[in-house]
Design a protein around this motif. Sequence first.
Motif, PDB file in Angstrom:
ATOM      1  N   HIS A   1      -0.934  -2.229 -13.089  1.00  0.00           N
ATOM      2  CA  HIS A   1      -2.371  -2.061 -12.887  1.00  0.00           C
ATOM      3  C   HIS A   1      -2.455  -0.146 -13.737  1.00  0.00           C
ATOM      4  O   HIS A   1      -1.185  -0.179 -14.113  1.00  0.00           O
ATOM      5  CB  HIS A   1      -1.786  -1.468 -11.366  1.00  0.00           C
ATOM      6  CG  HIS A   1      -3.043  -0.510 -11.029  1.00  0.00           C
ATOM      7  ND1 HIS A   1      -3.416   0.537 -10.448  1.00  0.00           N
ATOM      8  CD2 HIS A   1      -3.751  -1.301 -10.106  1.00  0.00           C
ATOM      9  CE1 HIS A   1      -4.288   0.794  -9.735  1.00  0.00           C
ATOM     10  NE2 HIS A   1      -4.454  -0.503  -8.894  1.00  0.00           N
TER      11      HIS A   1
ATOM     12  N   SER B   1       2.752   1.505  -3.765  1.00  0.00           N
ATOM     13  CA  SER B   1       2.089   2.585  -4.055  1.00  0.00           C
ATOM     14  C   SER B   1       1.975   3.888  -3.444  1.00  0.00           C
ATOM     15  O   SER B   1       1.249   4.383  -5.218  1.00  0.00           O
ATOM     16  CB  SER B   1       0.606   1.344  -4.230  1.00  0.00           C
ATOM     17  OG  SER B   1      -0.216   1.876  -2.999  1.00  0.00           O
TER      18      SER B   1
ATOM     19  N   MET C   1       9.379   1.074  -8.101  1.00  0.00           N
ATOM     20  CA  MET C   1       8.673  -0.352  -7.411  1.00  0.00           C
ATOM     21  C   MET C   1      10.152  -2.147  -7.099  1.00  0.00           C
ATOM     22  O   MET C   1       9.542  -2.965  -6.589  1.00  0.00           O
ATOM     23  CB  MET C   1       7.584  -0.488  -8.376  1.00  0.00           C
ATOM     24  CG  MET C   1       6.474   0.526  -7.478  1.00  0.00           C
ATOM     25  SD  MET C   1       4.955   0.156  -8.026  1.00  0.00           S
ATOM     26  CE  MET C   1       5.169   0.959  -9.477  1.00  0.00           C
TER      27      MET C   1
ATOM     28  N   ILE D   1      -5.365  -3.433  -6.381  1.00  0.00           N
ATOM     29  CA  ILE D   1      -4.002  -4.510  -6.709  1.00  0.00           C
ATOM     30  C   ILE D   1      -4.485  -5.770  -7.340  1.00  0.00           C
ATOM     31  O   ILE D   1      -3.651  -5.849  -8.112  1.00  0.00           O
ATOM     32  CB  ILE D   1      -2.992  -3.729  -6.059  1.00  0.00           C
ATOM     33  CG1 ILE D   1      -2.591  -2.375  -5.837  1.00  0.00           C
ATOM     34  CG2 ILE D   1      -1.434  -4.818  -6.118  1.00  0.00           C
ATOM     35  CD1 ILE D   1      -1.981  -1.955  -4.461  1.00  0.00           C
TER      36      ILE D   1
ATOM     37  N   LEU E   1      -5.704   5.332  -5.919  1.00  0.00           N
ATOM     38  CA  LEU E   1      -4.075   4.823  -5.017  1.00  0.00           C
ATOM     39  C   LEU E   1      -3.554   5.637  -3.465  1.00  0.00           C
ATOM     40  O   LEU E   1      -3.488   5.436  -2.619  1.00  0.00           O
ATOM     41  CB  LEU E   1      -3.514   3.674  -5.561  1.00  0.00           C
ATOM     42  CG  LEU E   1      -3.336   3.174  -6.968  1.00  0.00           C
ATOM     43  CD1 LEU E   1      -2.130   2.405  -7.910  1.00  0.00           C
ATOM     44  CD2 LEU E   1      -3.607   1.765  -6.188  1.00  0.00           C
TER      45      LEU E   1
ATOM     46  N   LEU F   1       1.303  -4.040  -9.389  1.00  0.00           N
ATOM     47  CA  LEU F   1       1.137  -2.850  -9.295  1.00  0.00           C
ATOM     48  C   LEU F   1       2.118  -2.658 -10.605  1.00  0.00           C
ATOM     49  O   LEU F   1       1.625  -1.724 -11.550  1.00  0.00           O
ATOM     50  CB  LEU F   1       2.273  -2.769  -8.505  1.00  0.00           C
ATOM     51  CG  LEU F   1       1.493  -1.749  -6.464  1.00  0.00           C
ATOM     52  CD1 LEU F   1       2.320  -1.515  -6.012  1.00  0.00           C
ATOM     53  CD2 LEU F   1       0.178  -0.840  -6.990  1.00  0.00           C
TER      54      LEU F   1
ATOM     55  N   THR G   1       1.306  -1.463   0.419  1.00  0.00           N
ATOM     56  CA  THR G   1      -0.356   0.140  -0.024  1.00  0.00           C
ATOM     57  C   THR G   1       0.498   1.221   0.208  1.00  0.00           C
ATOM     58  O   THR G   1       0.613   2.370  -0.695  1.00  0.00           O
ATOM     59  CB  THR G   1      -1.156  -0.306   1.235  1.00  0.00           C
ATOM     60  OG1 THR G   1      -1.900  -1.204   1.361  1.00  0.00           O
ATOM     61  CG2 THR G   1      -1.911   1.209   1.127  1.00  0.00           C
TER      62      THR G   1
END
Length: 664
Positions: free
Chosen positions: A534, A472, A491, A567, A555, A531, A469
């Motif tokens: 996403h 993101s 990421m 996600i 997000l 992600l 979380t």
Amino acid sequence: VFRSTLKSVPHTQNLLNKVKLPFGLVIHPFKDLSSLPVISAGTIVRCKRCRTYINPFVSFLQERKWRCNMCFTVNDTAEEFLHHPVTKTYGEPHTRPECTNSTIEFIAPQEYMLRPPQPAVYLFLMDVSHSAIETGYLQIVCDSLLDHLDHLPGDSRTRIGFLTYNGTVHFYRMSEGLSQPQMIIVSDIDDMFIPTPENLLVNLRESKSLVQDLLHQLPRIHTSDAEGEIDTYSALGAALEVAKKLIGASGGSGDGVPTIHPLHWPRGWLKVSWRTPMQGGWGKPPQAPSTQVRDYYKKLALDCSAQQVAIDFFFFNSHYIDIATLSCASRFSAGDLHYYPSLHVVHNPLEAERLSRDLERYLSRKIGFESVMRIRCTKGLAIHTFHGNFFVRSTDLLSLANINPDAGYAVNLSIEDPLTDMSAVCFQAALLYTTSKGERRIRVHTLCLPVAKTPADVFNNVDCVAVVTLLSKMAVDRSVTASISDAREAMMNAMVDPLKAYKETLPQGMTTAGVYVPKSLSLLPLFIQCLLKHRAFRLGVSTRLDDRVFAMISLKMQPATYAMYDIHPDLYRVDDLHEEGGLTVSGREIPQPNILPLTAESLSQSGVFLLDCGWRLYILVGRLTPQSDDSRDRHLVLSRLVQDRTESSMSTTEFLINLQQKLT
Ligand SMILES: [Zn+2]
């Protein structure tokens, strides 16, 4: 409600740097709770130095003293606090509700009010331009409002008003003595004057029948036939300015201003939004949103925030309207945003249905007004970045004109001073707000976590959901300040670096070339892959800019539980449910099917599948089942099967092989 990415907090920044994991808190401060202890205390006990609210993690010392768990100041225990309010026992302060509940709500005494609690005021702004009306949204909204007028949070003082706009702005007078509402059209939007403001925002209880009348009439007044001309521009900017002025006008001379809660349905072209801010000088719409326009919305939001007004948006556009710019108005006023791309009652009934359901929740959920939230942490820890919709009033104080139970926040933390002598650290989020019934309250959440001295300690206690979380939200910031490619790379690193660091902590000779993942991080590679695919961060798939921007905004403002469905939705097979392993809830057996991998291999022609995306549930019916349907919406489910390979992205197997290469 309150969780840390690291359930064991590294004792130094050095150790934190070594494990390469993000450190922060994700908070869902106004979550709907099934049980919440509420107490009414004459005085609320707080640390005399740092103002921390007394909580279960303070220590009681000899001679009626207690030590604060944030700043370690020793405080006196007041005589009053030694009496237990329920059991009537004496001398056991640690058994009081404040000291036994990590989440508690106080009814605040007078000193917590800057002014008397204000009534709830709702002002709805609706776009009645040709292209907006043509979607059929107005009927849905008016129907929802009619159904839920009695459920709008508030008391006998609640006030309500409506504005509509296309190229001009329309007011609706609902004063006492009128047999029906009167519409007033103001066409000179550059020099807007507000006719009889006191009759535009009316007491809901006293004028309910006029309000109902108006809601019945609005969809008939504004039909696509009656306003058949092509929209040349929209007076959204002017309507917003008027909404802001109405606040001042209805509140008298500046103070005693009511909490206004406007809703906007802008729809149309970019030029809609900048006529007012750039009065007089408007030529072609700018190619990219000018900083001037963005600054305008930010300033509008800050003006509103200062008057305790939040701006919520519902977007129904099928064309690009620059949600990134418009959303500034909500972000800085702690507002809420909803998006129904290409909503149309006939051509897109699914979105219409979703709007109707969302409005039901939106209009009846709890709401807090005039709110501020402060987050405190044990000495040695420091907060450095906030995520969510708010205005930062001072380093640790967030101004939230409104707070709703679906809003989430997060903060990044660093370790400024070593926590060497401590066995635990604490965090406290205190949310001060006015209820819709006009009561001032403080909701206090406190979290206590052990301190870790070794990398192994940290790795074994990671909250993977909180990590994902927070990552993101950080990735959204990175996309805005740098680029989406940068965010994607960050990421990837956020996954590879901790796993490398973990491998180094394992005893030499025990490791081979394989991938080593601590149990607490076993789902991290899957979630990172999700992600990367996403809507917010995917590359190589055509994604409309507004869709991408809204995915990013979501997000940033979602609490962890909602974000995780977004996600990684949960896929179940539901045509062969059995009771084995089921849960019994209130005497009913609830089957607990396994969560299936998000791949086409999980599906079969003869099965029925449920995809749980949090706010939406999809049911996919196999072609060989008796109920088979060839819905054109199948792609909505298929597009969420992130573990499969696509033209532009890897399958999970490929992704893991790639990860292994990076790790060896
Ligand atoms: Zn203190």
